[in-house]
Design a protein around this motif. Structure first.
Motif, PDB file in Angstrom:
ATOM      1  N   ILE A 174       0.835  -1.195   0.000  1.00 54.75           N
ATOM      2  CA  ILE A 174       0.000   0.000   0.000  1.00 54.75           C
ATOM      3  C   ILE A 174       0.870   1.244   0.000  1.00 54.75           C
ATOM      4  CG2 ILE A 174      -0.139   0.092   2.537  1.00 54.75           C
ATOM      5  CD1 ILE A 174      -3.031   1.122   2.243  1.00 54.75           C
ATOM      6  N   PHE A 175       0.453   2.290  -0.713  1.00 50.57           N
ATOM      7  CA  PHE A 175       1.076   3.613  -0.582  1.00 50.57           C
ATOM      8  C   PHE A 175       0.071   4.481   0.158  1.00 50.57           C
ATOM      9  CE2 PHE A 175      -0.711   3.109  -4.832  1.00 50.57           C
ATOM     10  CZ  PHE A 175      -1.505   4.230  -5.028  1.00 50.57           C
ATOM     11  N   ALA A 176       0.513   5.085   1.256  1.00 50.02           N
ATOM     12  CA  ALA A 176      -0.426   5.723   2.177  1.00 50.02           C
ATOM     13  C   ALA A 176       0.050   7.105   2.626  1.00 50.02           C
ATOM     14  CB  ALA A 176      -0.642   4.841   3.402  1.00 50.02           C
ATOM     15  N   LEU A 177      -0.933   7.965   2.878  1.00 49.84           N
ATOM     16  CA  LEU A 177      -0.671   9.273   3.464  1.00 49.84           C
ATOM     17  C   LEU A 177      -0.772   9.143   4.977  1.00 49.84           C
ATOM     18  CD1 LEU A 177      -2.671  11.672   1.110  1.00 49.84           C
ATOM     19  CD2 LEU A 177      -0.249  11.041   1.014  1.00 49.84           C
ATOM     20  N   VAL A 178       0.290   9.522   5.663  1.00 53.93           N
ATOM     21  CA  VAL A 178       0.370   9.352   7.119  1.00 53.93           C
ATOM     22  C   VAL A 178       0.886  10.641   7.743  1.00 53.93           C
ATOM     23  CG1 VAL A 178       1.445   8.041   8.993  1.00 53.93           C
ATOM     24  CG2 VAL A 178       0.811   6.868   6.869  1.00 53.93           C
ATOM     25  N   ARG A 179       0.224  11.066   8.834  1.00 50.13           N
ATOM     26  CA  ARG A 179       0.659  12.293   9.514  1.00 50.13           C
ATOM     27  C   ARG A 179       1.825  11.946  10.442  1.00 50.13           C
ATOM     28  NH1 ARG A 179      -1.109  16.995   9.272  1.00 50.13           N
ATOM     29  NH2 ARG A 179      -2.993  16.310   8.179  1.00 50.13           N
ATOM     30  N   THR A 180       3.012  12.371  10.026  1.00 51.47           N
ATOM     31  CA  THR A 180       4.221  12.065  10.786  1.00 51.47           C
ATOM     32  C   THR A 180       4.801  13.277  11.510  1.00 51.47           C
ATOM     33  OG1 THR A 180       5.604  12.481   8.831  1.00 51.47           O
ATOM     34  CG2 THR A 180       4.842  10.208   9.187  1.00 51.47           C
ATOM     35  N   GLU A 181       4.317  14.472  11.165  1.00 53.51           N
ATOM     36  CA  GLU A 181       4.827  15.708  11.788  1.00 53.51           C
ATOM     37  C   GLU A 181       3.654  16.402  12.481  1.00 53.51           C
ATOM     38  OE1 GLU A 181       8.120  15.587  11.069  1.00 53.51           O
ATOM     39  OE2 GLU A 181       7.554  13.936   9.732  1.00 53.51           O
TER      40      GLU A 181
END
Length: 396
Positions: A174-181
């Motif tokens: 999967i390619f995913a948008l993730v909130r890392t900041e």
């Protein structure tokens, strides 16, 4: 004779020799399409042969660089390949989100190591990808995603939920948008991550649709370990990549009509079901007019798509104009599916049954309603067109 003429002759000869006869037909059901992946079961030996032969030549992704599994063709050569495949009615050897969406994004933003790891597998149909974008509270406002990645040094621990994840239960990665900041502004706090769907903590649940099928899923992440090297480009630059990828997704969705066979057989189906009048025309003037109008619009969109592809092959970016293509293509496909059901009459409702007893044609008609939602709703597309293409003043 020019070098392009030579290329056309060589391509024509190769296709004649290598494209199986069973692969020279119009797509009528989704099972005709090869999606690839670890768990893919080929419909026939011919389907497998066609994929293997085209992948070996790099022609599943003809414009990609050869070092990443592509054919290394320039724009004119890729266009000739498409024309020669159309000439013999050759089916596409492989369709995938990896080709349509992730591949272009990796080619632009991925590291050399990421390209070598993932692109050849996409080109050969070895890995099937899904897209982790939308969430229960983040659809049109995609930048508000809440799936989070906690920095653990050499990896993130990803937790959250995605929804409307197409074929997540069949995908390998999967390619995913993730909130890392978490402390950054909304659009600056998102990273673009890649990870294996067999990772511990990943689970999926199909969503049953009105058509009876379940191509969409809910996808859950429970502290999934994602290595730092699986971040594409820089941390926090996921929104930029997401926007670029969406232009390719919308171009793909705009071409649904071509992928699923266009208007092939539509008028003949109507004649078989309704019959002819005394003048030899379809004995339903209203449906006849609707089909005629549709065929004209289909030809116009085909020409419009060809112009857009030539524009892109020349090194230009479609940008906001991808919203225009997506809107026109999805609305046209909805009309096509509606006409197929009208033309088929009762047979369209009670034909060969799939999807829990719903006829193939009616199931496709019901499924097509989602075309104007996925990849951005038609309303959002019109808003983008009005602001970014036509430059109309805002009413707000």
């Amino acid at each position: 004779m020019t070098s392009l003429d030579d290329f056309r002759m060589e391509t024509r000869a190769w296709l004649e020799e290598n494209c199986p006869q069973d692969m020279r037909k119009t797509v009528t059901t989704e099972s005709d399409i090869c999606w690839g992946g670890r768990n893919w079961t080929f419909k026939s030996e011919a389907q497998q042969q066609w994929l293997e032969r085209m992948a070996e030549r790099g022609w599943t992704v003809p414009s990609w660089p050869k070092e990443y599994g592509g054919g290394g063709l320039n724009g004119d050569e890729a266009k000739i390949l498409k024309e020669e495949m159309t000439r013999i009615n050759a089916m596409s050897p492989l369709e995938s989100f990896g080709i349509w969406m992730l591949g272009p994004a990796l080619l632009k933003y991925g590291s050399h190591e990421q390209k070598l790891q993932h692109l050849p597998k996409i080109a050969r149909g070895e890995i099937r990808w899904c897209q982790g974008y939308s969430e229960p509270g983040s659809g049109s406002d995609l930048a508000s995603v809440q799936t989070k990645g906690v920095d653990m040094g050499d990896h993130f621990l990803v937790s959250g939920q995605k929804i409307w994840t197409s074929y997540a239960d069949q995908a390998d990665w999967i390619f995913a948008l993730v909130r890392t900041e978490p402390d950054a502004k909304k659009h600056k706090g998102i990273s673009f991550l890649l990870f294996d769907m067999t990772s511990e903590g990943v689970s999926t649940k199909p969503i049953r649709l009105i058509s009876g099928s379940s191509p969409f899923c809910e996808t859950f992440f429970d502290e999934v370990k994602v290595p730092m090297e699986n971040v594409v480009d820089e941390r926090g630059n996921g929104w930029t990549i997401a926007k670029y990828l969406l232009t390719h997704e919308r171009e793909m969705v705009s071409n649904l009509d071509a992928i699923f066979g266009g208007s092939a057989g539509l008028y003949e189906t109507a004649i078989d079901s309704i019959g002819l009048d005394e003048t030899g025309r379809l004995d339903d003037p209203l449906l006849r007019a609707d089909i005629g109008e549709f065929l004209i619009d289909e030809m116009a969109l085909t020409a419009h798509l060809a112009a857009a592809k030539d524009f892109h092959r020349a090194g230009n970016q479609l940008g906001a104009r991808s919203a225009e293509l997506k809107y026109l293509g999805t609305e046209l496909n909805k009309r096509r599916q509606s006409l197929v059901v009208q033309a088929g009459g009762l047979e369209a409702l009670s034909g060969p049954e799939e999807n829990n007893g719903i006829g193939n044609q009616s199931a496709s008609w019901l499924r097509s309603k989602g075309n104007s939602i996925e990849g951005g709703t038609s309303e959002i597309m019109l808003s983008i067109i009005s602001k970014a293409v036509l430059r109309l003043p805002s009413l707000g």
